[in-house]
Design a protein around this motif. Sequence first.
Motif, PDB file in Angstrom:
ATOM      1  N   THR A 189      -8.399  10.581  -2.550  1.00  0.00           N
ATOM      2  CA  THR A 189      -7.161  11.372  -3.215  1.00  0.00           C
ATOM      3  C   THR A 189      -6.800  10.233  -4.984  1.00  0.00           C
ATOM      4  O   THR A 189      -7.065   9.437  -4.953  1.00  0.00           O
ATOM      5  N   PRO A 190      -6.402  11.003  -5.991  1.00  0.00           N
ATOM      6  CA  PRO A 190      -5.956  10.376  -7.402  1.00  0.00           C
ATOM      7  C   PRO A 190      -5.076   9.110  -7.047  1.00  0.00           C
ATOM      8  O   PRO A 190      -5.331   8.010  -7.044  1.00  0.00           O
ATOM      9  N   THR A 232       1.184  -1.138   0.101  1.00  0.00           N
ATOM     10  CA  THR A 232      -0.089  -0.114   0.520  1.00  0.00           C
ATOM     11  C   THR A 232       0.904   1.520  -0.047  1.00  0.00           C
ATOM     12  O   THR A 232       1.030   1.850  -0.949  1.00  0.00           O
ATOM     13  N   ARG A 233       2.192   0.953   0.939  1.00  0.00           N
ATOM     14  CA  ARG A 233       2.712   2.637   0.698  1.00  0.00           C
ATOM     15  C   ARG A 233       3.153   2.666  -0.111  1.00  0.00           C
ATOM     16  O   ARG A 233       3.579   3.957  -0.905  1.00  0.00           O
ATOM     17  N   ASP A 234       4.162   1.657  -0.560  1.00  0.00           N
ATOM     18  CA  ASP A 234       4.750   2.006  -2.398  1.00  0.00           C
ATOM     19  C   ASP A 234       4.490   2.157  -3.259  1.00  0.00           C
ATOM     20  O   ASP A 234       4.669   3.409  -4.047  1.00  0.00           O
ATOM     21  N   THR A 235       2.805   2.124  -3.072  1.00  0.00           N
ATOM     22  CA  THR A 235       2.203   2.436  -4.281  1.00  0.00           C
ATOM     23  C   THR A 235       1.530   3.586  -4.471  1.00  0.00           C
ATOM     24  O   THR A 235       2.008   3.853  -5.388  1.00  0.00           O
ATOM     25  N   ILE A 236       1.148   3.721  -2.813  1.00  0.00           N
ATOM     26  CA  ILE A 236       0.419   5.041  -3.182  1.00  0.00           C
ATOM     27  C   ILE A 236       2.031   6.019  -3.344  1.00  0.00           C
ATOM     28  O   ILE A 236       1.376   7.324  -3.478  1.00  0.00           O
ATOM     29  N   ASN A 237       2.587   5.949  -2.678  1.00  0.00           N
ATOM     30  CA  ASN A 237       4.115   6.615  -2.690  1.00  0.00           C
ATOM     31  C   ASN A 237       4.715   6.920  -4.431  1.00  0.00           C
ATOM     32  O   ASN A 237       5.214   8.172  -4.659  1.00  0.00           O
ATOM     33  N   GLU A 238       4.848   5.396  -4.538  1.00  0.00           N
ATOM     34  CA  GLU A 238       5.334   6.057  -6.488  1.00  0.00           C
ATOM     35  C   GLU A 238       3.873   6.489  -7.345  1.00  0.00           C
ATOM     36  O   GLU A 238       4.950   7.243  -8.568  1.00  0.00           O
ATOM     37  N   PHE A 239       3.022   6.720  -6.554  1.00  0.00           N
ATOM     38  CA  PHE A 239       1.641   7.146  -7.938  1.00  0.00           C
ATOM     39  C   PHE A 239       2.738   8.718  -8.354  1.00  0.00           C
ATOM     40  O   PHE A 239       2.682   9.436  -9.776  1.00  0.00           O
ATOM     41  N   ASP A 240       3.181  10.171  -7.581  1.00  0.00           N
ATOM     42  CA  ASP A 240       3.323  11.317  -7.828  1.00  0.00           C
ATOM     43  C   ASP A 240       4.724  11.688  -6.841  1.00  0.00           C
ATOM     44  O   ASP A 240       4.389  11.914  -5.606  1.00  0.00           O
ATOM     45  N   PRO A 241       5.722  11.000  -7.133  1.00  0.00           N
ATOM     46  CA  PRO A 241       7.356  11.505  -6.539  1.00  0.00           C
ATOM     47  C   PRO A 241       7.031  12.959  -5.669  1.00  0.00           C
ATOM     48  O   PRO A 241       7.566  13.232  -4.973  1.00  0.00           O
ATOM     49  N   ASN A 242       6.263  13.480  -6.397  1.00  0.00           N
ATOM     50  CA  ASN A 242       6.589  14.874  -5.593  1.00  0.00           C
ATOM     51  C   ASN A 242       5.534  15.115  -4.742  1.00  0.00           C
ATOM     52  O   ASN A 242       6.130  16.624  -4.403  1.00  0.00           O
ATOM     53  N   LEU A 243       4.666  14.285  -4.022  1.00  0.00           N
ATOM     54  CA  LEU A 243       3.975  14.097  -3.299  1.00  0.00           C
ATOM     55  C   LEU A 243       4.660  13.843  -2.126  1.00  0.00           C
ATOM     56  O   LEU A 243       5.009  13.463  -1.875  1.00  0.00           O
ATOM     57  N   PRO A 244       4.174  14.183  -0.515  1.00  0.00           N
ATOM     58  CA  PRO A 244       4.645  13.918   0.824  1.00  0.00           C
ATOM     59  C   PRO A 244       4.884  12.333  -0.044  1.00  0.00           C
ATOM     60  O   PRO A 244       3.324  11.824   0.315  1.00  0.00           O
ATOM     61  N   SER A 245       5.169  11.710   0.736  1.00  0.00           N
ATOM     62  CA  SER A 245       5.863  10.298   1.397  1.00  0.00           C
ATOM     63  C   SER A 245       4.566   9.867   2.255  1.00  0.00           C
ATOM     64  O   SER A 245       4.877  10.421   3.285  1.00  0.00           O
ATOM     65  N   ILE A 246       4.079   8.976   2.516  1.00  0.00           N
ATOM     66  CA  ILE A 246       3.460   7.817   3.784  1.00  0.00           C
ATOM     67  C   ILE A 246       4.108   7.217   3.984  1.00  0.00           C
ATOM     68  O   ILE A 246       4.782   6.388   3.141  1.00  0.00           O
TER      69      ILE A 246
END
Length: 214
Positions: A56-57, A22-36
Amino acid sequence: FLSGCEKVLSDIEAGVDVHAFTRDTINEFDPNLPSIDRQTAKSDTFKPLYGGSSGTPRQRAYYKAFIEKYSGVGTWHEALKTSAISDGIVALPTGREYSFPDAKRLSSGYVQGTTQIVNYPVQGFATGDLVPLGILSVGRRIRTSGLRSLVTLTVHDSVLVDVYPGEEDEVANIVKEGLLDLRAMCAEFYKFDFDYPLDVDVKIGPNWLDTTEV
């Protein structure tokens, strides 16, 4: 178990860290967004299993990735919706049924009541059908052992026992054995084979807040 998804079963048996996915999929969506982090990701991990689709997207991208990874779950969801539309009910192997008399497919393709149609079977099967059997099994073992401890409360999939002084070790073993005896209990009460890997955490302490895993 309900979906029969082979990928779910293989990931459980392999001990795959689903929250890391879950974490990796969300973080990889847009590297410019804050990581979780992994802890934050937990709130999204099983949302698509329960019919959740809004967010969110990058959350929606994860929900899509979840169904793609566990395609058997997606297929099962579609079967539930088809049953709700054609029969007006969704039935579980335990005999539990949920009525959806107003279920219909809209022109957009969305099935009215989708969240409830795919959510109720999961929640009802786990906490309405299986957990009570585990409690019965624990209670039987406590009585036949002649112990003075008592099952006092359940919260979702947690079972609380008031432990009589000196019975701590025996009760801890009984709780684990009883809650893991669902295959035999399902055969006795529901007449089907629940052959699925489960695990139980047992904690003990002076109150519900201050507990240590044993």
